[in-house]
Design a protein around this motif. Sequence first.
Motif, mmCIF file in Angstrom:
data_model
loop_
_atom_site.group_PDB
_atom_site.id
_atom_site.type_symbol
_atom_site.label_atom_id
_atom_site.label_comp_id
_atom_site.label_asym_id
_atom_site.label_seq_id
_atom_site.Cartn_x
_atom_site.Cartn_y
_atom_site.Cartn_z
ATOM 1 N N ASP A 1 0.871 -1.176 0.000
ATOM 2 C CA ASP A 1 0.000 0.000 0.000
ATOM 3 C C ASP A 1 0.910 1.228 0.000
ATOM 4 O O ASP A 1 1.605 1.485 0.972
ATOM 5 N N GLY B 1 -1.069 -1.154 -4.398
ATOM 6 C CA GLY B 1 -2.069 -0.088 -4.524
ATOM 7 C C GLY B 1 -1.369 1.261 -4.469
ATOM 8 O O GLY B 1 -0.564 1.503 -3.581
ATOM 9 N N ASP C 1 -3.102 -1.424 -9.019
ATOM 10 C CA ASP C 1 -4.358 -0.702 -9.247
ATOM 11 C C ASP C 1 -4.392 0.512 -8.331
ATOM 12 O O ASP C 1 -3.511 0.679 -7.476
ATOM 13 N N ASP D 1 -5.212 2.751 -5.279
ATOM 14 C CA ASP D 1 -5.327 2.378 -3.861
ATOM 15 C C ASP D 1 -6.771 2.341 -3.376
ATOM 16 O O ASP D 1 -7.141 1.483 -2.586
ATOM 17 N N PHE E 1 -8.528 -0.938 -3.830
ATOM 18 C CA PHE E 1 -8.131 -1.950 -2.841
ATOM 19 C C PHE E 1 -8.766 -1.662 -1.483
ATOM 20 O O PHE E 1 -9.128 -2.589 -0.755
ATOM 21 N N SER F 1 -4.945 -5.104 -1.106
ATOM 22 C CA SER F 1 -4.017 -5.450 -2.199
ATOM 23 C C SER F 1 -3.884 -6.964 -2.313
ATOM 24 O O SER F 1 -3.934 -7.531 -3.412
#
Length: 305
Positions: A13, A73, A114, A116, A119, A294
């Motif tokens: 993250d 993320g 992708d 954040d 997620f 994630s």
Amino acid sequence: MDDIMKKYVIGIDIGGTNLRMGMVTQDGELSHFIKKSSSVLSTGQAVDALEEQISAYIDQFDARNQVNAIAIGIPSIVSKDKKVLYSTPNLDGFNNINIPDPLSERLGVPVFIDRDVNFLLLNDIRQCKLDESKTILGFYVGTGLGNAICIEGKFLSGKNGVAGELGHIPMYGLTQKCTCGNIGCSEVLCSGRHLEELVKTNFPGTEISNVFTLHGDDEIITRFVTDLAIPIATEINILDPDYIVIGGGVISMCDFPKEKLIQAIYQCARKPYPAENLQIVFSKHTPQSGVLGSADYAYSKLAIQ
Ligand SMILES: [Zn+2]
């Protein structure tokens, strides 16, 4: 998985402030959670910096042969095929760059990326046990205003991958410049960044973390909260969602007036529906949420490969 030694995915993250990593089993059990400043990635060479951090992390826990995949993320605009980061305002070197392909080649495992907020919403859907086959909207008020849209189990990505930029819808009458370069985006008012300015200007000496406790009933703070409802209700009126998830750093602050926000959303929502039966859920956000989300994503991608 054919190799029983491989029991983890690594969830990562990346925020504007912190980089968090953890290893997660298929059952969602998190271990080896670490947090450091995301400035370690801001070297201008995104793939090199990520490879260095991830390799060091894997070596630290002697996990070289135990990792199935990695998911990251990032607070970015990500291409529709989830390969290219178009724009990441807070990190140097994360613009117009393919991350998963070179990183996967160097680390020898699949790498997924992708936004954040997708997620975060994925994790909230699981934590709050929401029915994924419904229409679910996530609103995250942090430094900016993040938004994720999940329709019948799929995250809406749009033509270019940039759907859900609710922080950048234009609002009537605003003249301030947004960080994206446009004038008068909703995020100019609906963001932690704006709250910080309000506190500095109107309540000097108050720590931002105490602002709702000390000044929650003040007109200026009430206005901040009710303004948040405008973009949120706009999207609710367009998509008539089954569930609305609200979270993020600002919402998690001590004594944030949730009831006031709910009332303001109700007022702006179309009557009788969607206003009459809104299902609003507040995110059970923790520092681990992004990492868990994630990892969830990585497992869902591995399952369809
Ligand atoms: Zn903007």
